[in-house]
Design a protein around this motif. Structure first.
Motif, short mmCIF file in Angstrom:
data_model
loop_
_atom_site.label_atom_id
_atom_site.label_comp_id
_atom_site.label_asym_id
_atom_site.label_seq_id
_atom_site.Cartn_x
_atom_site.Cartn_y
_atom_site.Cartn_z
N ALA A 240 -29.47 12.61 -44.09
CA ALA A 240 -29.59 13.74 -43.98
C ALA A 240 -28.99 14.49 -42.56
CB ALA A 240 -31.02 14.27 -44.30
N GLY A 241 -28.19 15.70 -42.66
CA GLY A 241 -27.97 16.23 -41.65
C GLY A 241 -26.68 15.06 -41.40
N ALA A 242 -26.40 14.29 -41.73
CA ALA A 242 -25.36 13.83 -41.26
C ALA A 242 -23.74 13.75 -41.54
CB ALA A 242 -24.98 11.98 -42.34
N ARG A 243 -22.62 14.39 -41.08
CA ARG A 243 -21.55 15.25 -40.99
C ARG A 243 -20.14 14.41 -41.47
NH1 ARG A 243 -18.61 18.91 -37.62
NH2 ARG A 243 -20.30 18.02 -36.12
N LEU A 244 -20.10 14.89 -43.03
CA LEU A 244 -19.06 13.95 -43.42
C LEU A 244 -18.07 13.89 -43.32
CD1 LEU A 244 -20.39 14.03 -47.26
CD2 LEU A 244 -20.70 12.20 -45.72
N PRO A 245 -17.02 13.41 -43.76
CA PRO A 245 -15.36 13.47 -43.06
C PRO A 245 -14.44 14.68 -43.55
CG PRO A 245 -15.52 11.26 -43.83
CD PRO A 245 -17.28 11.48 -44.60
N THR A 246 -13.70 14.72 -42.94
CA THR A 246 -13.40 16.47 -43.23
C THR A 246 -12.31 15.64 -44.58
OG1 THR A 246 -11.27 15.76 -42.03
CG2 THR A 246 -12.97 16.57 -40.80
N HIS A 247 -12.25 16.51 -45.13
CA HIS A 247 -10.78 16.78 -46.51
C HIS A 247 -9.69 15.60 -46.33
CE1 HIS A 247 -13.23 20.17 -48.81
NE2 HIS A 247 -13.66 20.10 -47.36
N ARG A 248 -9.58 15.79 -45.13
CA ARG A 248 -7.59 15.15 -44.97
C ARG A 248 -8.68 13.72 -44.14
NH1 ARG A 248 -3.51 18.17 -44.89
NH2 ARG A 248 -3.69 20.51 -44.09
N ASP A 249 -9.71 13.28 -43.75
CA ASP A 249 -10.01 12.03 -43.24
C ASP A 249 -10.45 11.24 -44.86
OD1 ASP A 249 -9.28 12.43 -40.86
OD2 ASP A 249 -11.29 13.49 -39.55
N LEU A 250 -10.96 12.10 -45.38
CA LEU A 250 -11.59 11.28 -46.39
C LEU A 250 -9.62 11.10 -47.16
CD1 LEU A 250 -13.74 10.69 -48.58
CD2 LEU A 250 -13.63 12.77 -49.90
N GLY B 231 -17.41 21.94 -40.80
CA GLY B 231 -17.35 20.90 -41.84
C GLY B 231 -18.11 20.52 -42.72
N THR B 232 -18.39 19.26 -43.31
CA THR B 232 -19.71 19.11 -44.55
C THR B 232 -20.37 18.40 -44.16
OG1 THR B 232 -17.42 19.59 -46.64
CG2 THR B 232 -19.75 18.20 -47.17
N PHE B 233 -21.79 18.31 -44.16
CA PHE B 233 -22.88 18.34 -44.35
C PHE B 233 -23.62 17.98 -45.02
CE2 PHE B 233 -21.09 20.51 -40.02
CZ PHE B 233 -21.10 19.98 -39.45
N VAL B 234 -24.57 16.90 -45.20
CA VAL B 234 -26.07 15.69 -46.35
C VAL B 234 -26.76 16.97 -45.97
CG1 VAL B 234 -27.13 14.12 -46.93
CG2 VAL B 234 -24.87 13.68 -46.20
N ARG B 235 -27.53 17.66 -46.87
CA ARG B 235 -28.10 18.10 -47.42
C ARG B 235 -29.65 17.58 -46.75
NH1 ARG B 235 -28.36 22.82 -52.10
NH2 ARG B 235 -29.84 23.09 -50.36
N HIS B 236 -30.35 18.79 -46.26
CA HIS B 236 -31.56 17.67 -46.84
C HIS B 236 -32.49 18.07 -47.99
CE1 HIS B 236 -32.73 17.42 -41.71
NE2 HIS B 236 -31.48 17.78 -41.91
N ARG B 237 -32.67 17.12 -48.12
CA ARG B 237 -33.52 16.99 -49.47
C ARG B 237 -35.17 16.54 -49.88
NH1 ARG B 237 -31.81 12.35 -51.97
NH2 ARG B 237 -32.56 13.83 -54.63
N SER B 238 -35.41 16.90 -49.09
CA SER B 238 -37.05 17.47 -48.68
C SER B 238 -37.67 18.56 -49.94
CB SER B 238 -37.77 18.24 -47.00
OG SER B 238 -36.83 19.40 -47.51
N GLY B 239 -37.23 19.28 -50.49
CA GLY B 239 -36.98 20.44 -52.36
C GLY B 239 -37.75 21.79 -51.41
N TYR B 240 -37.66 22.11 -50.02
CA TYR B 240 -37.51 23.25 -49.94
C TYR B 240 -36.77 24.61 -49.82
CZ TYR B 240 -42.35 20.40 -48.87
OH TYR B 240 -42.91 19.93 -48.49
N ASP B 241 -35.57 24.05 -50.25
CA ASP B 241 -34.39 24.70 -50.93
C ASP B 241 -33.91 24.89 -51.74
OD1 ASP B 241 -31.46 22.98 -50.27
OD2 ASP B 241 -33.49 22.35 -49.78
#
Length: 444
Positions: free
Chosen positions: A24-34, A65-75
């Motif tokens: 959670a919170g990790a930044r994923l590669p940009t669209h171009r990098d992916l 950029g694009t980030f992995v969401r915190h999957r704690s269940g509070y959003d």
């Protein structure tokens, strides 16, 4: 058949996110990098991230950029309400109650138990309610600027059911439903369940962008417009007369149905005329007694134009046949003896007091709110993601709602919605100060 490349890659990334391989919170590669890493087209990479966002696993932030969401269940639209620590405050849902409402209920039940018609409460009422009960609600609605015959009032099990049966009666799967880009979360749930195509309309500080709504109606076959013109949820606006007239003009030009949600309208002491009064031939007005009386009293109503009464009645019959007789008796009794009007005055005073507390506690922060409502829209700093902030607040015992729950389109603002109506009044200030300290302490 082999799934398309975007689906395979999205499923692979989703599995890594769910197992924690991508935290959670990790930044994923940009669209171009992916696209370069996976040897796929840029459009395919964009679709991969769109798929992950639709799964609720990532969030895109313009310029960051694009980030992995915190999957704690509070959003999100259906967050967990179970906190990891003792609860400090529930700012995610409004359940306002007056101190004496339990006594009022006991008195009302005693009165019903000694009435001559007590056995009638065990009998099935007709779809839409009995004519006398509908007449009680019709008389109540005159105070909201709505003057209709009882035959145009259909009683329902709350506002959500009023919305449900109205949409089912007046739309078909695939129809386009125009809705504010930020709006009541229940409309998203209903649109998904009924296969409707939600078309978000950009919002401004004063209401929906009517020029954008007009363009939408000119370019797409919009069947209905869902709107909250008086004390909007979550942005609190009250559309002025000019904007109401403009919205009606757009609907008439496109021959759209207007579905007007009046759930929080009672909080505005002197509102402009409702859309139903301006366009009675095409407006369905829905509201109930959840926020002005009690959330557990599932009693609502739909005001429907003549040409749609039969269709909505059939839809109501298919959904639940009718409102329970005991609930109807309680609700109409409280309308008739003035209890509802008295509670609405008390709610307005209570909401104004709570907004005053919020203004003091959150002074200097990015706050949008009606001065006498139970809702605050709190903007966050550029480095703060709503899902992460909600998770941090949960660790402090504070429940909030994130902007995801209210967004009807792809853009998710960096914001929280705070519901002020549930915490005890004498504990609200300390809860909001604690929220502020927690939010401001979240580092970049």
């Amino acid at each position: 058949m082999r799934p398309p490349s975007y689906r395979r890659i999205a499923d692979e990334l989703a599995a890594a996110i769910r197992t924690g391989a991508i935290p959670a919170g990790a930044r994923l590669p940009t669209h171009r990098d992916l696209a370069r890493e996976r040897r796929i087209a840029l459009a395919t990479a964009t679709r991969v991230y769109a798929e992950l966002a639709a799964m609720g696993l990532v969030t895109g932030e313009p310029g960051r950029g694009t980030f992995v969401r915190h999957r704690s269940g509070y959003d999100g639209p259906e967050p967990s309400r179970a906190l990891p620590v003792p609860r400090v405050a529930d700012l995610s849902f409004n359940q306002p109650l007056a101190p004496d409402q339990g006594d009022r209920l006991r008195t009302a039940l005693r009165t019903l138990s000694t009435s001559g018609e007590v056995e009638s409460l065990l009998r099935q009422h007709p779809p839409g309610g009995r004519s006398g009960d509908r007449a009680v609600v019709a008389a109540y609605l005159i105070g909201r600027g709505i003057d209709v015959a009882p035959a145009n009032v259909l009683l329902t099990g709350g506002t959500q059911q009023a919305l449900d049966v109205t949409l089912r009666a007046l739309t078909r799967p695939g129809d386009v439903l125009a809705v504010d880009a930020l709006s009541y979360p229940g409309i998203r749930l209903l649109a998904a369940a009924q296969g409707l195509d939600l078309a978000p309309v950009p919002v401004t500080a004063a209401g929906p962008d009517l020029a954008a709504l007009d363009r939408l109606c000119r370019t797409r076959p919009v069947r209905a417009i869902y709107t909250i013109p008086t004390v909007h949820n979550p942005l609190g606006w009250v559309l002025d007369r000019e904007r109401r007239a403009g919205l009606v003009a757009v609907a008439r030009a496109a021959d759209c149905v207007i579905i007007e949600d009046g759930t929080y309208a009672f909080l505005e002491a002197a509102p402009p005329p409702p859309l139903q009064a301006l366009a009675p031939e095409r407006t369905c007005y829905v509201a109930g007694l959840s926020k002005n009386v009690a959330t557990g009293l599932r009693f609502g109503f739909a005001v429907v134009p003549d040409r749609h009464v039969q269709a909505v009645t059939r839809s109501l019959r298919a959904a639940a046949w009718s409102v329970p007789a005991l609930v109807t008796a309680l609700a109409t009794g409280w309308i008739t003896d003035g209890t509802v009007e008295e509670l609405e005055r008390a709610r307005r005073e209570d909401a104004a007091a709570r907004q005053g507390i919020a203004r003091d506690a959150l002074a200097g922060m990015d706050v949008v709110a009606h001065p006498a409502s139970y809702i605050v829209w709190l903007g966050l700093e550029p480095h703060q993601r709503p899902d992460h902030v909600a998770a941090v607040l949960a660790e402090e015992g504070i429940l909030v709602s994130t902007s995801d729950a209210f967004a009807t389109g792809p853009h998710r603002p960096r914001a929280l919605r705070l519901a002020l109506g549930t915490p005890p009044l004498d504990g609200l200030a300390s809860a909001l100060h604690r929220l502020r300290r927690t939010v401001e302490a979240i580092p970049p």
